[in-house]
Design a protein around this motif. Structure first.
Motif, PDB file in Angstrom:
ATOM      1  N   PRO A   1      15.876  -1.035  -6.526  1.00  0.00           N
ATOM      2  CA  PRO A   1      16.072  -2.492  -6.649  1.00  0.00           C
ATOM      3  C   PRO A   1      15.182  -3.164  -7.699  1.00  0.00           C
ATOM      4  N   LEU A   2      14.073  -2.493  -8.096  1.00  0.00           N
ATOM      5  CA  LEU A   2      13.172  -3.119  -9.073  1.00  0.00           C
ATOM      6  C   LEU A   2      12.890  -2.145 -10.212  1.00  0.00           C
ATOM      7  N   LEU A   3      13.002  -2.642 -11.449  1.00  0.00           N
ATOM      8  CA  LEU A   3      12.722  -1.824 -12.625  1.00  0.00           C
ATOM      9  C   LEU A   3      11.557  -2.441 -13.394  1.00  0.00           C
ATOM     10  N   LEU A   4      10.507  -1.633 -13.647  1.00  0.00           N
ATOM     11  CA  LEU A   4       9.344  -2.109 -14.399  1.00  0.00           C
ATOM     12  C   LEU A   4       9.301  -1.399 -15.745  1.00  0.00           C
ATOM     13  N   LEU A   5       9.183  -2.167 -16.832  1.00  0.00           N
ATOM     14  CA  LEU A   5       9.107  -1.567 -18.164  1.00  0.00           C
ATOM     15  C   LEU A   5       7.784  -1.949 -18.814  1.00  0.00           C
ATOM     16  N   ASP A   6       6.897  -0.960 -19.037  1.00  0.00           N
ATOM     17  CA  ASP A   6       5.613  -1.219 -19.694  1.00  0.00           C
ATOM     18  C   ASP A   6       5.751  -0.834 -21.172  1.00  0.00           C
ATOM     19  N   GLU A   7       6.542  -1.596 -21.890  1.00  0.00           N
ATOM     20  CA  GLU A   7       6.786  -1.388 -23.318  1.00  0.00           C
ATOM     21  C   GLU A   7       7.240   0.024 -23.681  1.00  0.00           C
ATOM     22  N   PRO A   8       8.261   0.556 -23.030  1.00  0.00           N
ATOM     23  CA  PRO A   8       8.679   1.924 -23.349  1.00  0.00           C
ATOM     24  C   PRO A   8       9.324   2.046 -24.732  1.00  0.00           C
ATOM     25  N   PHE A   9       9.744   0.929 -25.318  1.00  0.00           N
ATOM     26  CA  PHE A   9      10.445   1.007 -26.607  1.00  0.00           C
ATOM     27  C   PHE A   9       9.564   0.539 -27.765  1.00  0.00           C
ATOM     28  N   ALA A  10       8.245   0.396 -27.513  1.00  0.00           N
ATOM     29  CA  ALA A  10       7.360  -0.199 -28.515  1.00  0.00           C
ATOM     30  C   ALA A  10       7.336   0.606 -29.810  1.00  0.00           C
ATOM     31  N   ALA A  11       7.554   1.935 -29.716  1.00  0.00           N
ATOM     32  CA  ALA A  11       7.435   2.766 -30.911  1.00  0.00           C
ATOM     33  C   ALA A  11       8.726   2.794 -31.725  1.00  0.00           C
ATOM     34  N   LEU A  12       9.778   2.156 -31.224  1.00  0.00           N
ATOM     35  CA  LEU A  12      11.067   2.195 -31.935  1.00  0.00           C
ATOM     36  C   LEU A  12      11.135   1.061 -32.957  1.00  0.00           C
ATOM     37  N   GLY A  13      12.001   1.229 -33.956  1.00  0.00           N
ATOM     38  CA  GLY A  13      12.214   0.170 -34.941  1.00  0.00           C
ATOM     39  C   GLY A  13      12.949  -1.001 -34.303  1.00  0.00           C
ATOM     40  N   PRO A  14      12.977  -2.173 -35.016  1.00  0.00           N
ATOM     41  CA  PRO A  14      13.558  -3.389 -34.426  1.00  0.00           C
ATOM     42  C   PRO A  14      15.015  -3.211 -33.995  1.00  0.00           C
ATOM     43  N   ALA A  15      15.849  -2.568 -34.829  1.00  0.00           N
ATOM     44  CA  ALA A  15      17.272  -2.441 -34.493  1.00  0.00           C
ATOM     45  C   ALA A  15      17.455  -1.576 -33.250  1.00  0.00           C
TER      46      ALA A  15
ATOM     47  N   ASN B   1       0.806  -1.227   0.000  1.00  0.00           N
ATOM     48  CA  ASN B   1       0.000   0.000   0.000  1.00  0.00           C
ATOM     49  C   ASN B   1       0.835   1.271   0.000  1.00  0.00           C
ATOM     50  N   ALA B   2       2.143   1.144  -0.303  1.00  0.00           N
ATOM     51  CA  ALA B   2       3.008   2.325  -0.300  1.00  0.00           C
ATOM     52  C   ALA B   2       2.726   3.192  -1.529  1.00  0.00           C
ATOM     53  N   ALA B   3       3.064   4.490  -1.417  1.00  0.00           N
ATOM     54  CA  ALA B   3       2.921   5.399  -2.558  1.00  0.00           C
ATOM     55  C   ALA B   3       3.916   4.990  -3.645  1.00  0.00           C
ATOM     56  N   PRO B   4       3.636   5.322  -4.920  1.00  0.00           N
ATOM     57  CA  PRO B   4       4.497   4.871  -6.023  1.00  0.00           C
ATOM     58  C   PRO B   4       5.971   5.226  -5.836  1.00  0.00           C
ATOM     59  N   ASP B   5       6.250   6.368  -5.183  1.00  0.00           N
ATOM     60  CA  ASP B   5       7.655   6.774  -5.060  1.00  0.00           C
ATOM     61  C   ASP B   5       8.321   6.178  -3.824  1.00  0.00           C
ATOM     62  N   MET B   6       7.554   5.441  -3.008  1.00  0.00           N
ATOM     63  CA  MET B   6       8.123   4.888  -1.774  1.00  0.00           C
ATOM     64  C   MET B   6       8.232   3.365  -1.855  1.00  0.00           C
ATOM     65  N   ARG B   7       8.306   2.811  -3.074  1.00  0.00           N
ATOM     66  CA  ARG B   7       8.235   1.358  -3.215  1.00  0.00           C
ATOM     67  C   ARG B   7       9.559   0.739  -3.638  1.00  0.00           C
ATOM     68  N   GLY B   8      10.594   1.566  -3.842  1.00  0.00           N
ATOM     69  CA  GLY B   8      11.853   1.023  -4.337  1.00  0.00           C
ATOM     70  C   GLY B   8      11.750   0.573  -5.778  1.00  0.00           C
ATOM     71  N   ILE B   9      10.928   1.286  -6.551  1.00  0.00           N
ATOM     72  CA  ILE B   9      10.659   0.883  -7.935  1.00  0.00           C
ATOM     73  C   ILE B   9      10.922   2.056  -8.881  1.00  0.00           C
ATOM     74  N   ALA B  10      11.593   1.776  -9.998  1.00  0.00           N
ATOM     75  CA  ALA B  10      11.643   2.726 -11.107  1.00  0.00           C
ATOM     76  C   ALA B  10      10.796   2.135 -12.229  1.00  0.00           C
ATOM     77  N   MET B  11       9.973   2.973 -12.878  1.00  0.00           N
ATOM     78  CA  MET B  11       9.093   2.430 -13.913  1.00  0.00           C
ATOM     79  C   MET B  11       9.127   3.302 -15.156  1.00  0.00           C
ATOM     80  N   LEU B  12       9.168   2.653 -16.311  1.00  0.00           N
ATOM     81  CA  LEU B  12       9.045   3.384 -17.580  1.00  0.00           C
ATOM     82  C   LEU B  12       7.759   2.952 -18.270  1.00  0.00           C
ATOM     83  N   PHE B  13       7.017   3.954 -18.775  1.00  0.00           N
ATOM     84  CA  PHE B  13       5.722   3.689 -19.389  1.00  0.00           C
ATOM     85  C   PHE B  13       5.844   3.683 -20.911  1.00  0.00           C
ATOM     86  N   GLN B  14       4.709   3.359 -21.568  1.00  0.00           N
ATOM     87  CA  GLN B  14       4.716   3.311 -23.035  1.00  0.00           C
ATOM     88  C   GLN B  14       5.099   4.671 -23.626  1.00  0.00           C
ATOM     89  N   ASP B  15       4.568   5.747 -23.038  1.00  0.00           N
ATOM     90  CA  ASP B  15       4.984   7.083 -23.483  1.00  0.00           C
ATOM     91  C   ASP B  15       4.939   8.037 -22.291  1.00  0.00           C
TER      92      ASP B  15
END
Lengths: 513, 231
Positions: B149-163, B65-79
């Motif tokens: 300690p934890l990194l969450l990635l919600d498809e932050p690179f989806a808009a980039l080309g394959p390479a 139930n901690a606030a998003p910034d108090m969870r030991g998490i870095a997160m990147l979103f789709q945009d």
């Protein structure tokens, strides 16, 4: 998740506004003569108020439909400028417009002079005619923009189809234009009706007398001339009931108010190729009706600039700081409320802000006069109270301007900000304020312009020593110093548009990507 | 380490349940059809979506139930991972101090992070003035300074080309190695999982399967995953 921005300051700001209005209402109630006696004269006032608002709404919208239709289907040089000009009356000081209308349509105006050459009697626009004409001057452009916006929601592809099939204007009207019109017109009528119901400055300058007095004007007269607080209180209650009731009804049918200019993309139209003289006539009529009075103010103002008493300059200074204070108060109230509503799950929150339109400035002014009177000379509070009431009157507009932008910021960057631990003042400073800067500038400019041009509460409190520029101008008009009044009008015009432009330009500078 | 115990999230008529443990430093690809609940899972772990039951534990600390910034998490979103009105350096600085008043050594940290992702000279640019790939690099530089300690990635690179996407996944792996972070990344492409993940979490219809090694699950996919991959 727990800490929402503005979850304390938002309700506090909204609560303050409600408390200020309620305190005024209670003060007014305490002075009303019970039981309430509503005489024949009061009925006449109520009848005139509703009748002039009805006529103003009907004429404004009836004029707006052909003008909007012409603007929607024609493309010509200066069209963009004309559409922008339609937004100008919103920030134009009422008394300046009245002076312009008198210069064109008044007894000694241009039209009357022309009539004189062919031995016809001059026009007289005092009374119902003048009140309705001034209201149409202010609200026809508003209605035109609402209808134009409605028609612009019709996809361009549909008009391409019209061109391909060679449909006649009548068929286009029935199939494309009418369905939109049917949705927009009731809202436009309701909005103009509510605005005109609480109009004061127009009635003060062009109305008056037993046959052309509105409720707001009657409150002012009971207060100012008779110092009959009991009657002023009763009239205030009637005003609150009538305008509040109308606003509640209007809420159901009101279109979203879009105040922003721009976003106006003319659509290529293939219908009505042969009808251009008709459209040109409507556009010419509208442009003339709006531009001639403004031109008259500028021309006679230049002549009058040299003939102004020094009091005009001191009241210019007074107006400048009152408007600045008012814009500051407006922003201080609107920002937390908008941030609060932007995160509220309750959709009706936005609609609530419109109810503020129904509160009568003169009722609030009367109430606060009563509250201050036993403790101090109300005159000393004339200007701060004016600034505060002006801010409260502009609040519904400011909140509606800020709210969509604020919602967008929370939708786009709410999670990112929360994840980075941006809260409170840091969130305002680093994220919210930079992102909503254009809307903030626009709202502040609107607040400053509305305040600088307002001739309302200040008339209740002011004494000969203290005057804002609109009040000074009204006094000059009342003492038949027309040239000096024209000079003051030009300064007021410059002040209103200048303050608006300054704030708006500040907001548009460095618009972030 | 990430421990998800009997977590349950309800959104309208959609429900998600999850119960799994990820060892520290593991890189986990979250795979599954659209609407299966991948974003909901990451949103619940990140503290953006409330849960109705269960616990989330990061590195031994309960954060349900901690606030998003108090969870030991870095997160990147789709945009929307960078504020467009702030420079890249300021955006990265936010990962250190939300008030954005940086001490000299913190400035140095930002400069170092910029150099680490190959943006040494771009600190004064705004996101709108650099390419999509460079924006992704800047976002990863912020993850670096956040040092969670934890990194969450919600498809932050989806808009980039394959390479470019492959390049960013490699950079993500490097950033995770530098910070020692456990990584949970949503992806639609099995080759992304094979490139940048050690394990796979398969999510389907609100259910989260136990994590399995990438090579193992790709060689022997369960029925639902086979349908999803079209094999």
């Amino acid at each position: 998740m727990a800490r929402r921005t503005g979850s304390v300051s938002g309700p506090t700001a909204a609560g303050t506004v409600v408390a200020l209005i309620l305190a005024a209402l209670v003060a007014v109630l305490s002075r009303a003569d019970w039981p309430v006696v509503f005489g024949a004269a009061d009925w006449a006032v109520l009848r005139f108020t509703v009748w002039q608002a009805t006529l103003s709404a009907l004429f404004s919208v009836a004029f707006a439909v052909p003008v909007a239709r012409a603007l929607a289907r024609r493309r010509f040089a200066g069209r963009g400028l004309l559409v922008t000009l339609l937004g100008a009356p919103f920030i134009l000081p009422v008394i300046v417009a009245v002076l312009g209308l008198l210069a064109v349509f008044g007894r000694a105006g241009w039209v009357s002079q022309g009539l004189g050459w062919v031995d016809l009697p001059p026009l007289s626009i005092y009374g119902l005619t003048g009140v309705v004409m001034a209201h149409v001057f202010f609200n026809m452009p508003l209605a035109t923009r609402l209808i134009l916006q409605g028609w612009q929601t019709i996809p361009a592809e549909q008009f391409r189809l019209v061109g391909q099939l060679g449909l006649s204007p009548a068929v286009v009207f029935r199939t494309l234009e009418w369905p939109v019109l049917r949705q927009v017109v009731p809202g436009a009528l309701a909005l103009v009706f509510v605005i005109c119901l609480t109009s004061f400055a127009v009635a003060l300058t062009l109305g008056g007398g037993p046959r052309a007095t509105t409720l707001e004007l009657a409150i002012y007269q009971a207060f100012r001339f008779d110092f009959n607080l009991g009657r002023a209180a009763i009239l205030s209650l009637v005003q609150l009931t009538v305008a509040g009731g109308a606003a509640v009804i209007a809420l159901w049918i009101l279109p979203p108010i879009v105040l922003q200019t721009g976003r106006d993309r003319p659509v290529q139209r293939w219908d009505a190729r042969g009808l251009w003289p008709l459209d040109a006539m409507w556009i010419g009529l509208a442009a003339g009706f709006l531009l001639l009075p403004l031109g008259a103010v500028v021309v006679s103002g230049m002549i009058g600039l040299g003939q102004m008493p020094s009091s005009v300059w001191s009241s210019t200074w007074t107006s400048l700081w009152v408007a600045t204070l008012s814009a500051g108060l407006l922003i201080a109230l609107a920002l937390p409320i908008a941030a609060w509503l932007a995160q509220a799950r309750w959709g009706g929150a936005e609609a609530l802000t419109l109810l503020g339109l129904a509160a009568s400035p003169l009722m609030i002014g009367t109430g606060w006069f009563i509250l201050i009177y036993p403790w101090a000379a109300p005159v000393r509070f004339a200007l701060p109270v004016t600034a505060l009431v002006n801010a409260m009157m502009a609040l519904p507009f400011a909140v509606r301007i800020l709210l969509p932008a604020m919602r967008q910021v929370f939708a786009d960057y709410g999670r990112l900000s929360a994840g980075l631990g941006l809260h409170g003042l840091d969130l305002w400073r680093i994220v919210l304020l930079p992102r909503i800067r254009p809307q903030l500038g626009f709202a502040a400019g609107l607040g400053a312009a509305l305040s600088v041009g307002d001739l309302g509460v200040v008339t209740l409190f002011a004494d000969p020593e203290v005057a804002t520029l609109p009040l000074q101008m009204y006094r000059l008009m009342g003492s038949y110093q027309t040239n000096a009044a024209s000079g003051a009008a030009l300064i007021l015009l410059g002040l209103a548009f200048g303050m608006f432009w300054l704030c708006d330009a500040w907001g548009r500078r460095h618009v972030a990507g | 380490m990430l421990q998800v115990d009997g977590l349950r999230v309800v959104q309208g008529d959609f429900a998600l349940s999850a119960d799994f443990t990820i060892k520290a430093g593991q890189r986990v690809a979250v795979i599954g059809p659209s609407g299966a609940g991948k974003s909901t899972l990451l949103g619940a772990i990140g503290g953006y979506t409330p849960s109705v039951a269960g616990r989330v534990v990061v590195d031994g600390r309960e954060i349900t139930n901690a606030a998003p910034d108090m969870r030991g998490i870095a997160m990147l979103f789709q945009d929307g991972n960078l504020f467009p009105h702030l420079t890249l350096a300021q955006n990265i600085g936010l990962g250190l101090r939300p008030a954005l008043r940086l001490a000299a050594d913190e400035r140095q940290q930002v400069a170092h992070a910029l150099g680490r992702v190959g943006l040494g000279d771009f600190g004064d640019r705004k996101p709108g003035d650099v390419s999509g790939g460079q924006q992704s690099r800047a976002a990863l530089a912020r993850v670096l300074v956040q040092n969670q300690p934890l990194l969450l990635l919600d498809e932050p690179f989806a808009a980039l080309g394959p390479a470019l996407r492959a390049e960013m996944l490699d950079l993500t792996s490097e950033v995770a190695r530098d910070t020692g972070a456990t990584v949970l990344m949503i992806t639609h492409a099995p080759e992304d999982a094979e490139r940048a993940a050690d394990q796979v979490l398969f999510v389907d219809e609100g259910r989260v399967d136990a994590p399995r090694a990438v090579a193992d699950i790709m060689a022997n996919p369960p029925e639902a995953l086979r349908t999803y991959l079209g094999h």
